[in-house]
Design a protein around this motif. Structure first.
Motif, mmCIF file in Angstrom:
data_model
loop_
_atom_site.group_PDB
_atom_site.id
_atom_site.type_symbol
_atom_site.label_atom_id
_atom_site.label_comp_id
_atom_site.label_asym_id
_atom_site.label_seq_id
_atom_site.Cartn_x
_atom_site.Cartn_y
_atom_site.Cartn_z
ATOM 1 N N THR A 1 70.654 29.201 -15.833
ATOM 2 C CA THR A 1 70.410 30.497 -15.219
ATOM 3 C C THR A 1 69.589 31.403 -16.135
ATOM 4 O O THR A 1 69.580 31.256 -17.352
ATOM 5 C CB THR A 1 71.740 31.217 -14.904
ATOM 6 N N GLY A 2 68.929 32.381 -15.513
ATOM 7 C CA GLY A 2 68.239 33.427 -16.253
ATOM 8 C C GLY A 2 67.214 32.913 -17.246
ATOM 9 O O GLY A 2 66.597 31.859 -17.061
ATOM 10 N N LYS A 3 67.065 33.660 -18.339
ATOM 11 C CA LYS A 3 66.033 33.320 -19.320
ATOM 12 C C LYS A 3 66.341 32.026 -20.072
ATOM 13 O O LYS A 3 65.464 31.455 -20.721
ATOM 14 C CB LYS A 3 65.859 34.465 -20.323
ATOM 15 N N ASN A 4 67.599 31.565 -20.010
ATOM 16 C CA ASN A 4 67.983 30.330 -20.703
ATOM 17 C C ASN A 4 67.894 29.084 -19.825
ATOM 18 O O ASN A 4 68.215 27.985 -20.285
ATOM 19 C CB ASN A 4 69.408 30.452 -21.241
ATOM 20 N N ALA A 5 67.502 29.248 -18.573
ATOM 21 C CA ALA A 5 67.447 28.104 -17.655
ATOM 22 C C ALA A 5 66.572 26.990 -18.233
ATOM 23 O O ALA A 5 65.445 27.231 -18.664
ATOM 24 C CB ALA A 5 66.908 28.537 -16.298
ATOM 25 N N GLY A 6 67.117 25.802 -18.274
ATOM 26 C CA GLY A 6 66.392 24.664 -18.809
ATOM 27 C C GLY A 6 66.605 24.410 -20.280
ATOM 28 O O GLY A 6 66.186 23.372 -20.804
ATOM 29 N N ASN A 7 67.281 25.336 -20.957
ATOM 30 C CA ASN A 7 67.566 25.170 -22.390
ATOM 31 C C ASN A 7 68.918 24.481 -22.535
ATOM 32 O O ASN A 7 69.959 25.095 -22.366
ATOM 33 C CB ASN A 7 67.571 26.526 -23.083
ATOM 34 N N SER A 8 68.912 23.199 -22.856
ATOM 35 C CA SER A 8 70.141 22.405 -22.877
ATOM 36 C C SER A 8 71.109 22.812 -23.985
ATOM 37 O O SER A 8 72.282 22.430 -23.957
ATOM 38 C CB SER A 8 69.807 20.918 -23.022
ATOM 39 N N SER A 9 70.653 23.601 -24.964
ATOM 40 C CA SER A 9 71.547 24.033 -26.041
ATOM 41 C C SER A 9 72.107 25.434 -25.828
ATOM 42 O O SER A 9 72.829 25.951 -26.690
ATOM 43 C CB SER A 9 70.816 23.979 -27.383
ATOM 44 N N ALA A 10 71.815 26.054 -24.681
ATOM 45 C CA ALA A 10 72.262 27.419 -24.411
ATOM 46 C C ALA A 10 73.701 27.435 -23.889
ATOM 47 O O ALA A 10 73.983 27.865 -22.771
ATOM 48 C CB ALA A 10 71.321 28.106 -23.437
ATOM 49 N N TYR A 11 74.590 26.939 -24.714
ATOM 50 C CA TYR A 11 76.008 26.960 -24.382
ATOM 51 C C TYR A 11 76.793 27.122 -25.678
ATOM 52 O O TYR A 11 76.265 26.933 -26.781
ATOM 53 C CB TYR A 11 76.439 25.671 -23.679
ATOM 54 N N VAL A 12 78.054 27.480 -25.546
ATOM 55 C CA VAL A 12 78.947 27.508 -26.703
ATOM 56 C C VAL A 12 80.326 27.068 -26.247
ATOM 57 O O VAL A 12 80.800 27.457 -25.170
ATOM 58 C CB VAL A 12 78.997 28.903 -27.360
ATOM 59 N N ILE A 13 80.934 26.208 -27.033
ATOM 60 C CA ILE A 13 82.337 25.839 -26.845
ATOM 61 C C ILE A 13 83.138 26.566 -27.901
ATOM 62 O O ILE A 13 82.786 26.544 -29.092
ATOM 63 C CB ILE A 13 82.515 24.313 -26.945
ATOM 64 N N GLY A 14 84.194 27.243 -27.485
ATOM 65 C CA GLY A 14 84.928 28.122 -28.379
ATOM 66 C C GLY A 14 86.255 27.559 -28.848
ATOM 67 O O GLY A 14 86.883 26.754 -28.150
ATOM 68 N N ALA A 15 86.651 27.999 -30.030
ATOM 69 C CA ALA A 15 87.971 27.692 -30.590
ATOM 70 C C ALA A 15 88.664 29.017 -30.893
ATOM 71 O O ALA A 15 88.135 29.834 -31.651
ATOM 72 C CB ALA A 15 87.833 26.853 -31.857
ATOM 73 N N LYS A 16 89.835 29.230 -30.310
ATOM 74 C CA LYS A 16 90.514 30.515 -30.454
ATOM 75 C C LYS A 16 90.935 30.778 -31.893
ATOM 76 O O LYS A 16 91.515 29.914 -32.550
ATOM 77 C CB LYS A 16 91.743 30.575 -29.547
ATOM 78 N N VAL A 17 90.622 31.988 -32.374
ATOM 79 C CA VAL A 17 91.018 32.393 -33.729
ATOM 80 C C VAL A 17 91.874 33.653 -33.732
ATOM 81 O O VAL A 17 92.398 34.047 -34.777
ATOM 82 C CB VAL A 17 89.785 32.603 -34.632
ATOM 83 N N GLY A 18 92.024 34.299 -32.586
ATOM 84 C CA GLY A 18 92.847 35.499 -32.516
ATOM 85 C C GLY A 18 93.134 35.879 -31.083
ATOM 86 O O GLY A 18 92.357 35.565 -30.173
ATOM 87 N N ASP A 19 94.264 36.521 -30.849
ATOM 88 C CA ASP A 19 94.587 37.024 -29.517
ATOM 89 C C ASP A 19 95.589 38.148 -29.620
ATOM 90 O O ASP A 19 96.373 38.217 -30.583
ATOM 91 C CB ASP A 19 95.121 35.906 -28.616
#
Length: 225
Positions: free
Chosen positions: A148-166
């Motif tokens: 989507t948007g300006k990142n459409a087609g960029n296969s690295s435009a993601y992040v997987i997160g690991a919780k460090v605080g809540d």
């Protein structure tokens, strides 16, 4: 008699706090955006740099019923994420998550989160939030802007997160899901993710063994750094 689309338009107009300008890709400046975090906690610490993205999340939290504890346990979430950086300095911004939830909660299951977000925030869809199976076999959260948007087609435009605080939601924690801080576990979209200003999303306090999985509607603000 109102058609459903007319009803949805009327509802969204009634719930908007103030007019929200339709943004272009260029008008959304995050350089002055600041998270509003409670002062009496240390679990969530705002970075000193400006966020890359400020988003409204509209979606559902998913749960399954544990046959041993007879309580619902999280099995991830699915949400659409909308750019709200253009309204950061407007009166609508502070309560945009509540405005969105009132509309989201009032419509039938056939109405998508993407439609709700575009009615109350902006037509600028940044991407999606959902869960995937991680290296250990556990579900892990992913923010995916690759299509989507300006990142459409960029296969690295993601992040997987690991919780460090809540922290528990400062308002009605029995109803609203926790506020979170997460670090990058993989991907190039961002190094830190925060979920704040949550509305709803908590499951019922108990369940009956054998109950089907449930989805609970929620909204939240997401800051990606």
């Amino acid at each position: 008699m109102f058609s459903f689309l007319q009803l949805l338009t009327a509802l969204s107009a009634a719930l908007l706090v103030s007019a929200v300008p339709a943004p272009s890709e260029k008008c959304c400046d995050t350089s002055a955006a600041v998270m509003n975090l409670p002062s009496n906690q240390t679990a969530l610490v705002s970075p000193t740099t400006a966020p890359l993205y400020v988003a409204l999340g509209v979606g559902v939290q998913n749960y399954s019923c544990s046959s041993t504890t007879l309580k619902y346990t999280s099995i991830g979430a699915v949400a659409s994420l909308f750019d709200i950086s253009c309204i950061d300095k407007t009166p609508a911004f502070a309560n945009i998550q509540t405005t969105a939830f009132k509309l989201w909660d009032s419509v039938p299951a056939s109405v998508t989160a993407s439609l709700i977000g575009s009615k109350v925030a902006a037509p600028n869809l940044l991407g999606y939030h959902y869960f995937v199976v991680g290296p250990t076999g556990a579900l892990v959260p992913k923010w995916d802007f690759t299509s989507t948007g300006k990142n459409a087609g960029n296969s690295s435009a993601y992040v997987i997160g690991a919780k460090v605080g809540d922290i528990a939601s400062p308002t009605t924690p029995a109803t609203n899901i926790d506020w979170l801080a997460l670090n990058n576990a993989s991907g190039s979209l961002a190094s830190k993710i925060f979920r704040i200003d949550t509305v709803n999303g908590q499951p019922p306090t108990s369940c009956v063994a054998g109950s089907a999985n449930i989805s609970v509607k929620y909204t939240a603000k997401y800051y990606l750094y």
